[in-house]
Motif scaffolding. Structure first.
Motif, short mmCIF file in Angstrom:
data_model
loop_
_atom_site.label_atom_id
_atom_site.label_comp_id
_atom_site.label_asym_id
_atom_site.label_seq_id
_atom_site.Cartn_x
_atom_site.Cartn_y
_atom_site.Cartn_z
N GLY A 107 0.79 -1.23 0.00
CA GLY A 107 0.00 0.00 0.00
C GLY A 107 0.81 1.28 0.00
O GLY A 107 0.32 2.33 -0.41
N GLU A 108 2.06 1.21 0.44
CA GLU A 108 2.86 2.43 0.50
C GLU A 108 3.37 2.83 -0.89
O GLU A 108 3.64 3.99 -1.14
N LYS A 109 3.49 1.81 -1.78
CA LYS A 109 4.02 2.10 -3.12
C LYS A 109 3.01 2.95 -3.88
O LYS A 109 1.85 2.54 -4.04
N GLY A 110 3.42 4.12 -4.28
CA GLY A 110 2.52 5.02 -4.99
C GLY A 110 1.77 5.97 -4.07
O GLY A 110 1.08 6.88 -4.54
N PHE A 111 1.90 5.79 -2.77
CA PHE A 111 1.21 6.67 -1.83
C PHE A 111 1.92 8.01 -1.75
O PHE A 111 3.09 8.08 -1.36
N GLU A 112 1.24 9.06 -2.18
CA GLU A 112 1.82 10.41 -2.20
C GLU A 112 3.21 10.43 -2.83
O GLU A 112 4.12 11.11 -2.35
N GLY A 113 3.38 9.63 -3.89
CA GLY A 113 4.64 9.64 -4.63
C GLY A 113 5.73 8.75 -4.05
O GLY A 113 6.84 8.71 -4.57
#
Ligand code: MF3
Ligand code: CO
Ligand code: CO
Length: 253
Positions: free
Chosen positions: A44-50
């Protein structure tokens, strides 16, 4: 969310054997990313706010949001915090764990023990009818008043589901009987960051010209520790959804 949390917890259990002196922090990222995706989850962190990675890997005086780095080699005695979120079938979970690389000094072992206990003291307050201040106070009183550590103020726990960060904010400091009242069915994280010295932190930019990501270090260079669980508040008490330990967590399952 239990299934998502179980997958996330399995990544942490796997990391116990991976984290050793001589590996790079990028090897932690590769293991976690591969484990999550090969079991049908989404990091989930991948792509979160860049953000570009499945994990945040913070070492020693780094507090949070630090990126995994190929050239960051872990040494005996280091303290490494690995934070990640998992989405499985649309359900979120979020858990950070601290790892001793090889053997840490007694001073750092104590910081780890106190931080983990602080998380569980916070969880014990996550009962229907209590208020957010009860969680924060339990953590702050134990870590600062009883142990003389610094309890980070600038980063906090949060509601979770349907997205990673939801209301309410869950500060790790506060006053008893103050703040929002906890209700059955709320899903939140508690994730205290406890520093050896001052609670103050500083933002730093990653040293990659193609990445404008900022992470945090302690203001005084002291080391920092963190544990985070995702939990559900139920009429039978707090349920830990990211448990790695069915024996130790028996009463929270
Ligand atoms: N897992 C972190 C939290 O506990 C969020 C990290 S966001 C990232 O809330 F973009 F840095 F990955
Ligand atoms: Co979180
Ligand atoms: Co997290």
């Amino acid at each position: 969310m239990r299934k998502s949390g179980a997958l996330l917890a399995a990544v942490h259990v796997g990391l116990r054997d991976i984290i050793k002196p001589g590996i790079s922090s990028m090897e932690i990222e590769k293991f976690a990313d591969n484990y999550i995706t090969s079991h049908g989850g989404i990091p989930g962190e991948k792509g979160f706010e860049g953000y570009k990675y499945a994990t945040c890997v913070a070492v020693n005086d780094e507090v949070a949001h630090a990126t995994p780095r190929q050239n960051l080699i872990l040494h005996n005695g280091d303290l490494v915090k690995v934070d990640m979120t998992v989405t499985l079938d649309g359900y979120q979970s979020d858990s950070c764990w601290s790892y001793a690389v090889g053997e840490v000094s007694p001073k750092i072992q104590k910081l780890m023990d106190v931080t983990k206990k602080a998380l569980y003291l916070g969880i014990d307050q996550a009962v229907v009818g209590n208020r957010l201040g009860d969680i924060g106070y339990a953590i702050q009183h134990y870590t600062e008043d009883e142990n003389g550590y610094g309890d980070v103020r600038d980063l906090i726990g949060h509601g979770i589901q349907p997205t990673m960060h939801e209301q309410p904010n869950v500060p790790h400091y506060g006053e008893p009987h103050k703040g929002l009242r906890l209700k059955e069915g709320m899903t939140i994280t508690i994730e205290p960051m406890i520093n050896e010295g001052t609670w103050q932190i500083m933002a730093k930019e990653v040293s990659d010209p193609n990445d404008s990501w900022e992470y945090y270090v302690t203001a005084d260079g002291g080391w920092s520790c963190q544990y985070e669980h995702t939990l559900a508040i139920t009429k039978d008490g707090p349920k830990i959804l990211t448990s790695q330990d069915p024996i130790a967590d028996a009463k929270y399952l």
